[in-house]
Design an enzyme around this catalytic site. Sequence first.
Site, short mmCIF file in Angstrom:
data_model
loop_
_atom_site.label_atom_id
_atom_site.label_comp_id
_atom_site.label_asym_id
_atom_site.label_seq_id
_atom_site.Cartn_x
_atom_site.Cartn_y
_atom_site.Cartn_z
N ARG A 45 1.16 -0.89 -0.24
CA ARG A 45 -0.63 -0.26 -0.26
C ARG A 45 0.94 1.29 0.14
O ARG A 45 1.86 0.95 -0.15
CB ARG A 45 -0.81 0.16 1.26
CG ARG A 45 -0.15 -0.54 2.56
CD ARG A 45 -0.71 0.12 3.56
NE ARG A 45 -0.37 1.91 3.38
CZ ARG A 45 0.90 2.35 3.71
NH1 ARG A 45 1.91 1.43 3.95
NH2 ARG A 45 0.39 3.55 4.06
N GLY A 46 0.74 2.22 -0.20
CA GLY A 46 0.89 3.75 -0.65
C GLY A 46 1.22 3.34 -1.92
O GLY A 46 1.30 3.09 -2.73
N ALA A 47 1.26 5.38 -2.03
CA ALA A 47 0.57 5.42 -3.47
C ALA A 47 2.05 4.80 -4.18
O ALA A 47 2.25 4.06 -5.49
CB ALA A 47 0.41 6.56 -3.94
N ARG A 86 -6.85 0.11 -7.67
CA ARG A 86 -6.84 0.40 -7.10
C ARG A 86 -7.75 2.07 -7.98
O ARG A 86 -5.96 2.36 -8.33
CB ARG A 86 -6.54 0.87 -5.53
CG ARG A 86 -6.48 -0.36 -4.47
CD ARG A 86 -5.54 0.23 -3.31
NE ARG A 86 -6.17 1.44 -2.58
CZ ARG A 86 -5.10 1.73 -1.14
NH1 ARG A 86 -3.69 1.34 -1.22
NH2 ARG A 86 -6.14 2.20 -0.34
N GLN A 190 -2.93 2.58 9.88
CA GLN A 190 -1.68 2.37 9.29
C GLN A 190 -0.59 3.05 10.20
O GLN A 190 0.53 3.19 9.73
CB GLN A 190 -1.85 3.30 7.85
CG GLN A 190 -2.33 2.51 6.46
CD GLN A 190 -4.25 2.56 6.50
OE1 GLN A 190 -4.41 3.24 7.42
NE2 GLN A 190 -4.69 2.56 5.29
N ASP A 231 -1.75 10.87 -2.44
CA ASP A 231 -2.41 9.72 -3.48
C ASP A 231 -2.63 10.73 -4.87
O ASP A 231 -2.35 9.69 -5.75
CB ASP A 231 -3.65 8.91 -2.56
CG ASP A 231 -3.18 7.86 -1.69
OD1 ASP A 231 -3.29 9.08 -0.84
OD2 ASP A 231 -2.96 7.15 -2.41
N ASN A 241 -5.68 12.50 -0.06
CA ASN A 241 -4.87 11.49 0.77
C ASN A 241 -5.67 10.85 1.84
O ASN A 241 -6.29 11.00 1.66
CB ASN A 241 -3.66 12.48 0.89
CG ASN A 241 -3.05 11.85 2.07
OD1 ASN A 241 -2.20 10.89 1.24
ND2 ASN A 241 -2.17 12.00 3.48
N LYS A 242 -5.20 10.21 2.57
CA LYS A 242 -6.08 9.26 3.58
C LYS A 242 -7.01 9.98 4.26
O LYS A 242 -6.87 10.57 4.59
CB LYS A 242 -5.09 8.45 4.58
CG LYS A 242 -5.17 7.73 5.29
CD LYS A 242 -6.03 6.29 5.18
CE LYS A 242 -5.62 5.71 4.28
NZ LYS A 242 -6.60 4.82 2.81
O1 MRU Z 1 -4.95 3.07 1.64
P1 MRU Z 1 -3.52 3.09 1.91
O2 MRU Z 1 -2.80 2.41 2.60
O3 MRU Z 1 -2.70 2.67 -0.23
O4 MRU Z 1 -3.03 5.16 1.67
C1 MRU Z 1 -1.98 5.72 1.82
C2 MRU Z 1 -1.92 7.34 2.44
O5 MRU Z 1 -3.06 8.05 1.91
C3 MRU Z 1 -0.52 7.50 1.72
O6 MRU Z 1 -0.54 8.97 2.31
C4 MRU Z 1 -0.86 8.00 0.41
O7 MRU Z 1 -0.38 7.18 -0.41
C5 MRU Z 1 1.27 8.47 0.34
S1 MRU Z 1 2.54 7.12 0.64
C6 MRU Z 1 3.71 7.87 0.54
#
Ligand code: MRU
Length: 349
Positions: A45-47, A86, A190, A231, A241-242
């Site tokens: 996970r994470g962009a 996603r 997270q 994201d 973002n999250k």
């Molecule tokens: O749903 P996730 O855990 O993939 O969400 C991740 C985030 O929102 C992060 O803040 C974002 O991807 C930046 S990570 C470098």
Amino acid sequence: MIEPIKPRDEALELLDQRALPEEVRYLHCTRGDEVIEAIQTLAVRGAPAIGIAGAYGLWLEARALQGAIDFSTRLETAKQAIRNARPTAVNLAWAIDRIWRQVEGMGANEMVPRLREMADQLFSEEWARNDRMASYGAALLVPGSRVLTHCNTGSLATVGVGTALGVVREGHRRGLVKEVFADETRPLLQGARLTAWELQQDQIPVTVVTDSMAASLMAAARVDAIIVGADRICANGDTANKIGTYSLAVLARYHHVPFYVAAPMSTIDPALADGSQIPIEQRNPDEVRYVRSAMVAPRDVAVYNPAFDVTPGSLITAIITDRGVARWPYARDIAHLLKTEAEGGRHHE
Ligand code: MRU
């Protein structure tokens, strides 16, 4: 060093982030659909990390299909499925589109090694991008900074030092960051599970707070800066973002706390004029009804579970990228950074 993505000669190993912090275990993937499942269930996970995993997923699928008569059609279908695994983080579609443009029309024997090469290139580029971002971001911090962050934006979410957490790491290394507050980040935790775990390993002082405690910390003047990842960033600076990021930005404005977004150029989507156009992923209601395996709401209660929210650019103090720092009003600075990125060389200060 935490390694979320380990490319092997004939497979891809992904650190299963669902099991952290209790257990460090890896998933062994040899097909594209295994990588898709890992992305959708947030094992990876994470962009930036899902962009890189997706790139290796495409290589794995091409490898597996090598020799099939309908190689091209089947790979094209797999490519679409990986690209759309996603919807919100643009890094995934960006990575797959960038790679596909270069290999489209090739025969399998030429394409398979090329796909691997391009995935490896993306991987190593991401390291360098993280380092540059960390350095630009650390320059914005004042000595003694107490930083609040949300979700996980560290090595687990990228490869290398991370985006927002990369800035924190570099700030700490320079003696500027005194303390970090990690928002728990409901529903999937997270912040509590991953960010706290990463920072502890680096011996950076970290305190976990539930999301609803951020306001009281700011009211008590215990936060000097908020740094989050992204994201997708639109042409005007609006940023997905999250979930929970937007409320932090509103709170930051009220309490006069600088609010920074750190993201690589691959997170910028110039095709979208503003945040209303960003597709927001809606996730399974059980993620809210349960915390891990414990039921915390009636089994069949209605649930609202968007994985991301959009923070208007007007609430963001600065956007830290690997090509430099953009300031409000963002349209001009973002256009300039994109131009620098396309030219591939000079950095914008
Ligand atoms: O749903 P996730 O855990 O993939 O969400 C991740 C985030 O929102 C992060 O803040 C974002 O991807 C930046 S990570 C470098």
